[in-house]
Design an enzyme around this catalytic site. Structure first.
Site, short mmCIF file in Angstrom:
data_model
loop_
_atom_site.label_atom_id
_atom_site.label_comp_id
_atom_site.label_asym_id
_atom_site.label_seq_id
_atom_site.Cartn_x
_atom_site.Cartn_y
_atom_site.Cartn_z
N ARG A 28 0.83 -1.23 0.00
CA ARG A 28 0.00 0.00 0.00
C ARG A 28 0.86 1.27 0.00
NH1 ARG A 28 -5.53 -0.85 1.77
NH2 ARG A 28 -6.12 -2.58 0.46
N ARG A 32 -3.83 6.57 -0.12
CA ARG A 32 -4.30 7.77 0.58
C ARG A 32 -3.30 8.44 1.49
NH1 ARG A 32 -9.89 5.22 2.40
NH2 ARG A 32 -8.37 3.58 2.69
N ARG A 41 -6.59 11.28 -7.49
CA ARG A 41 -7.38 10.06 -7.41
C ARG A 41 -8.78 10.21 -7.99
NH1 ARG A 41 -11.01 7.14 -6.62
NH2 ARG A 41 -11.40 5.60 -5.00
N ASP A 77 -6.47 -3.93 -7.63
CA ASP A 77 -7.03 -4.48 -6.40
C ASP A 77 -7.30 -5.97 -6.60
OD1 ASP A 77 -8.23 -3.25 -3.70
OD2 ASP A 77 -9.41 -4.98 -4.29
N TYR A 152 -14.45 -12.20 0.53
CA TYR A 152 -15.24 -11.03 0.13
C TYR A 152 -16.50 -11.44 -0.63
CZ TYR A 152 -11.55 -7.94 1.71
OH TYR A 152 -10.66 -7.26 2.49
O1 CP3 Z 1 -0.04 -1.94 -2.34
C1 CP3 Z 1 -0.27 -1.12 -3.24
O2 CP3 Z 1 0.14 0.05 -3.19
C2 CP3 Z 1 -0.93 -1.62 -4.52
C3 CP3 Z 1 -2.32 -1.49 -4.66
C4 CP3 Z 1 -3.27 -2.40 -3.91
C5 CP3 Z 1 -4.57 -1.96 -3.54
N1 CP3 Z 1 -5.25 -3.01 -3.02
C6 CP3 Z 1 -5.07 -0.58 -3.74
C7 CP3 Z 1 -6.20 -0.12 -2.92
C8 CP3 Z 1 -3.18 -3.74 -3.55
C9 CP3 Z 1 -2.00 -4.68 -3.70
C10 CP3 Z 1 -4.44 -4.12 -3.00
C11 CP3 Z 1 -4.76 -5.49 -2.55
C12 CP3 Z 1 -5.91 -5.67 -1.64
N2 CP3 Z 1 -7.18 -5.20 -1.76
C13 CP3 Z 1 -5.88 -6.51 -0.51
C14 CP3 Z 1 -4.69 -7.30 -0.06
C15 CP3 Z 1 -3.71 -6.44 0.64
C16 CP3 Z 1 -4.05 -6.11 2.07
O3 CP3 Z 1 -4.22 -4.92 2.38
O4 CP3 Z 1 -4.10 -7.06 2.86
C17 CP3 Z 1 -7.15 -6.48 0.08
C18 CP3 Z 1 -7.57 -7.20 1.34
C19 CP3 Z 1 -7.97 -5.64 -0.74
C20 CP3 Z 1 -9.41 -5.33 -0.56
C21 CP3 Z 1 -9.59 -3.86 -0.32
N3 CP3 Z 1 -9.54 -2.92 -1.33
C22 CP3 Z 1 -9.72 -3.18 0.91
C23 CP3 Z 1 -9.82 -3.83 2.26
C24 CP3 Z 1 -9.74 -1.80 0.62
C25 CP3 Z 1 -9.76 -0.64 1.60
C26 CP3 Z 1 -11.01 0.15 1.65
C27 CP3 Z 1 -10.77 1.55 2.17
O5 CP3 Z 1 -11.16 2.49 1.49
O6 CP3 Z 1 -10.17 1.68 3.25
C28 CP3 Z 1 -9.65 -1.66 -0.78
C29 CP3 Z 1 -9.58 -0.40 -1.53
C30 CP3 Z 1 -8.20 0.01 -1.93
N4 CP3 Z 1 -7.36 -0.79 -2.67
C31 CP3 Z 1 -7.55 1.25 -1.69
C32 CP3 Z 1 -6.29 1.18 -2.33
C33 CP3 Z 1 -5.26 2.27 -2.45
C34 CP3 Z 1 -8.13 2.46 -0.91
C35 CP3 Z 1 -9.32 3.06 -1.58
C36 CP3 Z 1 -9.16 4.26 -2.47
O7 CP3 Z 1 -8.13 4.94 -2.63
O8 CP3 Z 1 -10.21 4.55 -3.04
#
Ligand code: CP3
Length: 348
Positions: A28, A32, A41, A77, A152
């Protein structure tokens, strides 16, 4: 093309080969916590941002420029493939993936047809190609592991206890395996398409596997994650396998077929190394919350991780889980500097 970074410290560390600086990147690292991310974004869902290759390329590059990390991770994602085949999900900002009609029965398998990456996720492949053309560090491609993606699809939203998922697993084992088999195929197809387009390493995210006991993991998860790892083995790119709260699962997660196993902050690297097969590299394991204590304390904690690793070449420095959104990025800049400047002091 994938061999272009064979001499890079990140790839050499994945393979446990000697190199001249401890490689570091952060899960990550994009997102944000970065003001430059928040600036570009936009207001749609993350799925809209991922569908825009120019935007996704820029977002992926931002942390590489800012921190000087040794790898980029594709901005995408784990739910993108299921979304792209029309399963019917969204990613709600501040919440995570949400499914309107969660996976419940045999009939729902039809909603998970095979992924055709060129047709279903052309934007992902375009982003990979743009990145490979621009980057001077390796690009990590990734997929969600069957268990974590299934959690999920079955729960319909992020869950703390994974109750519905585990109930399905225990109560209807054939359906569970059928679901995970489809998700394994989807992960393999997605990973191979990212590798074909130039990704230099891949990470399989099984973030929530720590919800399972070793016996449960072996029976319900292992065969499917092992299938994914075997399904990309011939590409020769390093395979990283990651989960959280997986201390008891580390031996199995290595055995699944990973070159690198991710370790969270609960298990010291020296103990983790005893739990995985010889020759398996480790990735981790700074507690992401120490960044909130300021740069001095975070850098001291980073030094402790390095000392714990004791100069073993098979170590990629990372956090134990992703960067938290409220993290001050300047603290991470200092951590990267510390790892790069001091990382080899303990090397043999
Ligand atoms: O690591 C990175 O920088 C690469 C991008 C990446 C994202 N998601 C971007 C993202 C990666 C590798 C993921 C994988 C992902 N997605 C996982 C496995 C990694 C982990 O954290 O354990 C999981 C469980 C998800 C599912 C998911 N997607 C969640 C739980 C969330 C968070 C929701 C929130 O808003 O807090 C997302 C959304 C997400 N994926 C965001 C990002 C940058 C944040 C939302 C946004 O910017 O709109």
């Amino acid at each position: 093309m994938n061999g272009r970074f064979d001499d890079h410290p990140f790839i050499r560390a994945c393979r446990g080969l000697p190199h001249d600086r401890v490689p570091v990147w952060f899960m990550r690292q994009a997102g944000r916590s970065l003001p430059e991310y928040r600036a570009i974004r936009g207001t749609g869902t993350i799925l809209d941002a991922i569908a825009d290759p120019d935007l996704s390329t820029e977002i992926t590059l931002q942390p590489v420029r800012r921190y000087g990390v040794d790898a980029a991770i594709l901005y995408s994602d784990i739910v993108v493939p299921a979304h792209a085949v029309g399963f019917g999900l969204t990613v709600t900002p501040g919440v995570g993936p949400e499914v309107e009609h969660p996976f419940m029965s045999e009939a729902d398998l039809e909603r998970l047809r095979p992924l055709d990456p060129e047709a279903d996720t052309p934007y992902v492949l375009e982003t990979v190609r743009q990145l490979v053309a621009e980057l001077d560090v390796p690009l990590i491609g990734f997929a969600g592991a069957p268990f974590t993606v299934a959690s999920y699809l079955v729960e319909g939203r992020p869950s703390r206890d994974h109750l519905t998922t585990k109930s399905l697993m225990f109560a209807n084992e054939p359906l569970w395996h059928a679901l995970c088999d489809r998700l394994a195929d989807m992960a393999i197809t997605s990973l191979r398409s990212q590798i074909d387009n130039g990704a230099s390493a891949v990470q399989l995210f099984d973030s929530w596997a720590g919800a399972l006991s070793p016996a449960q993991y072996r029976r319900y998860v292992y065969p499917h994650s092992a299938k994914v790892m075997a399904g990309v083995a011939d590409t020769g790119v390093p395979r990283i396998h990651f989960g959280v709260t997986t201390g008891e699962l580390l031996p199995l997660m290595g055995e699944v077929g990973a070159d690198v196993v991710g370790v969270d902050w609960r298990v010291p690297l020296a103990s983790a190394r005893e739990r995985v097969a010889p020759g398996t590299s480790l990735q981790g394991n700074l507690d992401p919350t120490v960044a909130f204590a300021g740069a001095d304390i975070a850098c001291a904690a980073a030094r402790a991780v390095l000392v714990d690793n004791a100069g073993h070449p098979g170590h990629i420095f990372n956090l134990g889980h992703g960067v938290m959104p409220a993290t001050d990025p300047d603290v991470l800049t200092e951590v990267v500097k510390t790892v790069h400047e001091e990382g080899m002091v303990n090397a043999t």
